[in-house]
Design an enzyme around this catalytic site. Sequence first.
Site, PDB file in Angstrom:
ATOM      1  N   TYR A 185      42.812  33.971  37.665  1.00 21.65           N
ATOM      2  CA  TYR A 185      41.778  34.842  37.770  1.00 21.65           C
ATOM      3  C   TYR A 185      41.617  36.269  37.573  1.00 21.65           C
ATOM      4  CZ  TYR A 185      40.746  38.215  42.529  1.00 21.65           C
ATOM      5  OH  TYR A 185      39.746  39.392  42.847  1.00 21.65           O
ATOM      6  N   SER A 194      37.360  43.527  40.163  1.00 26.83           N
ATOM      7  CA  SER A 194      38.454  43.517  41.132  1.00 26.83           C
ATOM      8  C   SER A 194      39.770  44.215  39.123  1.00 26.83           C
ATOM      9  CB  SER A 194      39.291  42.151  40.930  1.00 26.83           C
ATOM     10  OG  SER A 194      40.939  42.385  40.872  1.00 26.83           O
TER      11      SER A 194
HETATM   12  P1  NAD Z   1      36.682  36.068  51.224  1.00 29.53           P
HETATM   13  O1  NAD Z   1      37.428  34.924  51.046  1.00 29.53           O
HETATM   14  O2  NAD Z   1      37.081  37.102  52.313  1.00 29.53           O
HETATM   15  O3  NAD Z   1      35.061  36.159  50.384  1.00 29.53           O
HETATM   16  C1  NAD Z   1      34.280  34.985  50.165  1.00 29.53           C
HETATM   17  C2  NAD Z   1      33.088  34.613  50.059  1.00 29.53           C
HETATM   18  O4  NAD Z   1      32.290  33.644  49.039  1.00 29.53           O
HETATM   19  C3  NAD Z   1      32.757  33.851  50.803  1.00 29.53           C
HETATM   20  O5  NAD Z   1      31.789  34.663  51.888  1.00 29.53           O
HETATM   21  C4  NAD Z   1      33.422  32.521  51.093  1.00 29.53           C
HETATM   22  O6  NAD Z   1      31.957  31.574  52.274  1.00 29.53           O
HETATM   23  C5  NAD Z   1      32.384  32.334  49.690  1.00 29.53           C
HETATM   24  N1  NAD Z   1      32.451  31.228  49.122  1.00 29.53           N
HETATM   25  C6  NAD Z   1      34.183  30.560  48.695  1.00 29.53           C
HETATM   26  N2  NAD Z   1      33.166  29.531  47.982  1.00 29.53           N
HETATM   27  C7  NAD Z   1      31.636  29.911  47.186  1.00 29.53           C
HETATM   28  C8  NAD Z   1      31.353  28.915  46.731  1.00 29.53           C
HETATM   29  N3  NAD Z   1      31.989  28.012  46.208  1.00 29.53           N
HETATM   30  N4  NAD Z   1      29.456  29.069  46.462  1.00 29.53           N
HETATM   31  C9  NAD Z   1      29.594  30.215  47.307  1.00 29.53           C
HETATM   32  N5  NAD Z   1      30.439  31.023  48.115  1.00 29.53           N
HETATM   33  C10 NAD Z   1      31.312  30.412  48.174  1.00 29.53           C
HETATM   34  O7  NAD Z   1      36.745  36.499  50.026  1.00 29.53           O
HETATM   35  P2  NAD Z   1      36.973  38.131  50.162  1.00 29.53           P
HETATM   36  O8  NAD Z   1      38.575  39.131  49.684  1.00 29.53           O
HETATM   37  O9  NAD Z   1      35.651  39.534  50.432  1.00 29.53           O
HETATM   38  O10 NAD Z   1      35.886  38.441  47.437  1.00 29.53           O
HETATM   39  C11 NAD Z   1      35.198  38.519  47.489  1.00 29.53           C
HETATM   40  C12 NAD Z   1      35.390  39.269  45.769  1.00 29.53           C
HETATM   41  O11 NAD Z   1      35.987  40.010  45.601  1.00 29.53           O
HETATM   42  C13 NAD Z   1      35.889  38.317  45.121  1.00 29.53           C
HETATM   43  O12 NAD Z   1      35.507  37.661  43.827  1.00 29.53           O
HETATM   44  C14 NAD Z   1      37.033  38.698  44.573  1.00 29.53           C
HETATM   45  O13 NAD Z   1      37.665  38.419  43.695  1.00 29.53           O
HETATM   46  C15 NAD Z   1      36.837  39.787  44.437  1.00 29.53           C
HETATM   47  N6  NAD Z   1      38.075  40.783  45.527  1.00 29.53           N
HETATM   48  C16 NAD Z   1      38.760  41.065  46.235  1.00 29.53           C
HETATM   49  C17 NAD Z   1      40.027  41.787  46.354  1.00 29.53           C
HETATM   50  C18 NAD Z   1      40.680  41.549  47.687  1.00 29.53           C
HETATM   51  O14 NAD Z   1      41.666  42.834  47.691  1.00 29.53           O
HETATM   52  N7  NAD Z   1      39.894  41.038  49.180  1.00 29.53           N
HETATM   53  C19 NAD Z   1      40.092  42.640  45.256  1.00 29.53           C
HETATM   54  C20 NAD Z   1      39.320  42.748  44.330  1.00 29.53           C
HETATM   55  C21 NAD Z   1      38.262  41.931  43.903  1.00 29.53           C
END
Ligand code: NAD
Length: 261
Positions: A156, A143
């Site tokens: 985080y 991130s």
């Molecule tokens: P999201 O909530 O849309 O998706 C998260 C996914 O992880 C889902 O498929 C969920 O079912 C799965 N998950 C949650 N807990 C779990 C567990 N214990 N075991 C297995 N699967 C699990 O989130 P996102 O925004 O797509 O985030 C994905 C990654 O991207 C994360 O690591 C997040 O930190 C990172 N990220 C997101 C953003 C953003 O702005 N959305 C920015 C930077 C980084």
Amino acid sequence: MTLTQKVAVITGSTSGIGLGIARALAGAGADVVLNGFGDAGAIEELRAGLAAEFGVRVGYHGADLSKPAEIAGLIGYATESFGSVDVLVNNAGIQHVAPVEEFPAERWDAVIALNLSAVFHGTHHALPGMKRRGWGRIINIASVHGHVASVNKSAYVAAKHGVVGLTKTVALETAGTGVTCNAICPGWVLTPLVQKQIDAIAASKNIPEPQARAELLGAKQPSGTFVTPDELGGLAVFLCSGPAAQMTGASLLMDGGWTAQ
Ligand code: NAD
């Protein structure tokens, strides 16, 4: 296609960024193993839909990535059912927002377990096969918070800085083996994880959702536009391609200018 006959495991790919990356890798010809939570019928529809759309094999394993034994089970399932794990995308992640002194210890442990320790465990189990075959791609979804901090996100930010460090160590340990390890560092992406933060702003300030959305973007992301899961998928496919063979240990920002300020 770039990834024909390669097998990609994408953690947390039933939603958001992970799903975008799974779609992009399948589009590049990879067989794909999905993972994540959700309604069983909806996940099966997703699995079958991806297989039909891209003409690749698509599996699903419901490992809870906060439990190390289940991560071993996920890598084992992919290896046994699909023959190998050539691409590992460590993507699953959660967020919890609170000032340090109010941050529940249980939430700290949960964020570190999923956002940092699961990256170690997945890599630990997938790497031996990659090294044996002389080719592998490990892509860690960190991130902007692997580079900079924001208030109220101690667990985080600590986890994501940890992922950037782990990425560099794995890159050094695999240098010259045909395996690369890189981190992708997105800014705001409109997924359920971020929608929860937008809803919290709307509720706490008593403002409409679109205004909360604009405030969230405007505070940090100069482009004023969300990064998309498709764009991140495109970067993941590039990291698996020939021209990226010497790219390892990098943490690649895709953040609309957030960290340029
Ligand atoms: P999201 O909530 O849309 O998706 C998260 C996914 O992880 C889902 O498929 C969920 O079912 C799965 N998950 C949650 N807990 C779990 C567990 N214990 N075991 C297995 N699967 C699990 O989130 P996102 O925004 O797509 O985030 C994905 C990654 O991207 C994360 O690591 C997040 O930190 C990172 N990220 C997101 C953003 C953003 O702005 N959305 C920015 C930077 C980084």
